[in-house]
Design a protein around this motif. Structure first.
Motif, short mmCIF file in Angstrom:
data_model
loop_
_atom_site.label_atom_id
_atom_site.label_comp_id
_atom_site.label_asym_id
_atom_site.label_seq_id
_atom_site.Cartn_x
_atom_site.Cartn_y
_atom_site.Cartn_z
N HIS A 20 0.85 -1.19 0.00
CA HIS A 20 0.00 0.00 0.00
C HIS A 20 0.88 1.24 0.00
CE1 HIS A 20 -2.95 -2.76 2.34
NE2 HIS A 20 -2.97 -3.02 1.04
N THR A 22 0.42 4.05 -2.05
CA THR A 22 -0.25 5.30 -2.42
C THR A 22 -1.35 5.65 -1.43
OG1 THR A 22 -1.94 4.23 -3.78
CG2 THR A 22 0.16 4.78 -4.87
N TYR A 23 -1.75 6.91 -1.45
CA TYR A 23 -2.88 7.34 -0.62
C TYR A 23 -4.11 6.50 -0.94
CZ TYR A 23 -0.73 11.69 1.10
OH TYR A 23 0.07 12.61 1.73
N GLU A 24 -4.35 6.23 -2.22
CA GLU A 24 -5.53 5.49 -2.64
C GLU A 24 -5.53 4.08 -2.06
OE1 GLU A 24 -3.54 7.21 -4.72
OE2 GLU A 24 -4.85 8.76 -5.52
N GLN A 26 -3.87 3.03 0.60
CA GLN A 26 -3.99 3.13 2.05
C GLN A 26 -5.42 3.44 2.47
OE1 GLN A 26 -0.98 6.07 2.78
NE2 GLN A 26 0.65 4.68 2.14
N ALA A 27 -6.08 4.32 1.73
CA ALA A 27 -7.47 4.67 2.04
C ALA A 27 -8.38 3.46 1.87
CB ALA A 27 -7.94 5.82 1.15
N MET A 34 -9.53 9.93 1.91
CA MET A 34 -8.26 10.49 1.43
C MET A 34 -7.89 11.73 2.25
SD MET A 34 -7.07 8.78 -1.23
CE MET A 34 -6.23 9.98 -2.22
N LEU A 37 -6.34 10.74 5.55
CA LEU A 37 -4.96 10.29 5.39
C LEU A 37 -4.01 11.46 5.11
CD1 LEU A 37 -5.37 6.93 3.48
CD2 LEU A 37 -4.48 7.28 5.79
N HIS A 38 -4.44 12.39 4.30
CA HIS A 38 -3.61 13.58 4.03
C HIS A 38 -3.35 14.33 5.34
CE1 HIS A 38 -3.10 13.86 -0.32
NE2 HIS A 38 -4.32 13.37 -0.45
N ARG A 41 -0.95 12.28 7.57
CA ARG A 41 0.41 12.24 7.03
C ARG A 41 1.07 13.61 7.02
NH1 ARG A 41 0.65 8.32 1.88
NH2 ARG A 41 2.58 9.50 1.69
N ASN A 42 0.28 14.66 7.24
CA ASN A 42 0.84 16.02 7.32
C ASN A 42 0.91 16.54 8.74
OD1 ASN A 42 1.52 16.87 4.59
ND2 ASN A 42 -0.63 16.52 4.16
#
Length: 81
Positions: A20, A22-24, A26-27, A34, A37-38, A41-42
């Motif tokens: 996993h 990518t964001y996609e 992982q989501a 998404m 997750l952003h 991760r930020n």
């Protein structure tokens, strides 16, 4: 203010080991949005739901991918004026 934040490097290692990257991916795996997750991760704070889904999905302990820290969410891109 102290809160629970994602240890991003550790999370990416765990997620990457499952394919996993990518964001996609992982989501889809965690059933988190998404945007969530952003935010995580930020450096944004983690909700109980996000914590549970990540730990359950990747079969990891809380301390493996989360820490108590100061939330430091940052804007990735400045809005257009």
């Amino acid at each position: 203010m102290d809160t629970i934040v994602l240890k991003v490097a550790d999370f990416l290692t765990v997620a990457g080991a499952r394919g996993h990257a990518t964001y996609e991916q992982q989501a889809a795996a965690t059933r988190l949005g998404m945007g969530t997750l952003h935010r995580l991760r930020n450096g944004g704070p983690a909700s109980p739901t996000a914590i549970a889904r990540i730990c359950t999905t990747y079969d990891v302990a809380f301390d493996d991918v989360f820490a108590f820290d100061t939330a430091t969410a940052r804007r990735v891109k400045e809005p257009a004026a």
